[in-house]
Design a protein around this motif. Structure first.
Motif, short mmCIF file in Angstrom:
data_model
loop_
_atom_site.label_atom_id
_atom_site.label_comp_id
_atom_site.label_asym_id
_atom_site.label_seq_id
_atom_site.Cartn_x
_atom_site.Cartn_y
_atom_site.Cartn_z
N HIS A 1 -0.49 42.17 17.61
CA HIS A 1 0.75 42.35 18.46
C HIS A 1 0.14 42.02 20.00
O HIS A 1 -0.38 43.12 20.54
CB HIS A 1 1.40 43.35 18.11
N PRO A 2 0.66 41.20 20.76
CA PRO A 2 1.29 40.08 20.36
C PRO A 2 0.69 39.04 19.86
O PRO A 2 -0.62 39.13 20.01
CB PRO A 2 1.97 39.40 21.60
N ILE B 1 2.51 31.63 15.17
CA ILE B 1 2.35 32.62 14.12
C ILE B 1 3.78 33.54 14.17
O ILE B 1 4.67 33.75 15.30
CB ILE B 1 1.46 33.80 14.54
N ASP B 2 4.64 33.58 13.26
CA ASP B 2 5.99 34.12 13.29
C ASP B 2 5.72 35.42 13.01
O ASP B 2 5.54 36.27 11.78
CB ASP B 2 6.84 33.50 11.92
N GLU B 3 5.87 36.17 14.09
CA GLU B 3 5.58 37.77 14.09
C GLU B 3 6.23 38.57 13.20
O GLU B 3 5.91 39.39 12.47
CB GLU B 3 5.40 38.24 15.39
N ARG B 4 7.65 38.18 13.21
CA ARG B 4 8.63 38.96 12.48
C ARG B 4 8.25 38.73 10.99
O ARG B 4 8.31 39.61 10.23
CB ARG B 4 9.95 38.46 12.96
N ALA C 1 6.31 41.39 6.05
CA ALA C 1 5.61 41.36 4.90
C ALA C 1 4.83 42.66 4.66
O ALA C 1 4.26 42.95 3.58
CB ALA C 1 4.45 40.32 5.22
N ILE C 2 5.00 43.63 5.46
CA ILE C 2 4.38 45.10 5.32
C ILE C 2 5.36 45.71 4.27
O ILE C 2 6.51 45.88 4.48
CB ILE C 2 4.19 45.69 6.61
N ARG D 1 14.77 47.13 25.69
CA ARG D 1 15.62 46.83 24.36
C ARG D 1 14.62 46.15 23.37
O ARG D 1 15.10 45.46 22.62
CB ARG D 1 16.70 45.95 24.89
N SER D 2 13.19 46.39 23.51
CA SER D 2 12.33 45.74 22.33
C SER D 2 12.70 46.32 20.97
O SER D 2 13.15 47.73 21.03
CB SER D 2 11.06 45.72 22.89
N ALA D 3 12.37 45.80 20.03
CA ALA D 3 12.59 46.11 18.51
C ALA D 3 11.78 47.20 18.26
O ALA D 3 11.91 48.09 17.51
CB ALA D 3 12.41 44.99 17.85
#
Length: 182
Positions: free
Chosen positions: A1-2, A7-10, A15-16, A69-71
């Motif tokens: 990360h990042p 790559i679709d990070e989400r 997938a974890i 406001r990051s996830a």
């Protein structure tokens, strides 16, 4: 990360398996944490909460302003403070009247990702200041030097929140392994 843009990070995060999400990055883990269910909290906010508990910083009824406001930092930080009975305002770099909102805070958490974005004169005397940022030159998201003699508590950069993130991630990893082994 990042990760690189292709790559679709989400998708990678989600997938974890929930029982292995020791950094609190999956949508399911975040949702469970938000609903007060058993889940691992994001390591940085969970580490900050550990610091606040250790130093017996009162949270109930206090006004906390989270700037970010990051996830994986701002949003879970706000929810954890809310779960500890703080009154929480979430702000970000585009918030209007940001200095005025920060001046009302008993607790300020800088998680905006911009060096010294939050100015010292925006913070009231006696506030608790948590700087979750780190940028080249060893500066955080909050202009700390002018604050250290007029706030009730503050986290240094470097050496404050960062080590707590690592310690929390390690503790949650051990806990997850112990749970899996029974």
């Amino acid at each position: 990360h990042p990760v690189p843009p292709q790559i679709d990070e989400r998708a990678c995060f989600d997938a974890i398996a929930l029982e292995k999400d020791v950094d609190g990055v999956t949508c399911l883990g975040f949702g469970r944490m938000a609903m007060g269910e058993r889940a691992y909290g994001s390591a940085t906010p969970a580490g900050i909460m550990s610091l606040l508990r250790h130093y017996q910083v009162p949270l109930a009824g206090k006004h906390a302003v989270v700037v970010g406001r990051s996830a994986i930092l701002g949003k879970p930080m706000a929810l954890m403070l809310l779960a500890a009975d703080a009154t929480v305002t979430i702000c970000h770099s585009k918030t209007q009247n940001l200095p005025e909102l920060i001046r009302q805070a008993d607790i300020v958490v800088g998680a905006v990702g911009r060096p010294e974005f939050i100015q010292a004169d925006w913070i009231k005397d006696g506030a608790v200041v948590v700087d979750a940022g780190y940028h080249p030159g060893g500066v955080g998201d909050i202009q700390l030097k002018p604050l250290t003699d007029r706030v009730s508590a503050w986290t240094p950069v470097p050496g404050g929140v960062g080590p707590m993130t690592i310690a929390t991630l390690m503790a949650q990893t051990v806990e997850a392994a112990e749970r899996q082994l029974g």
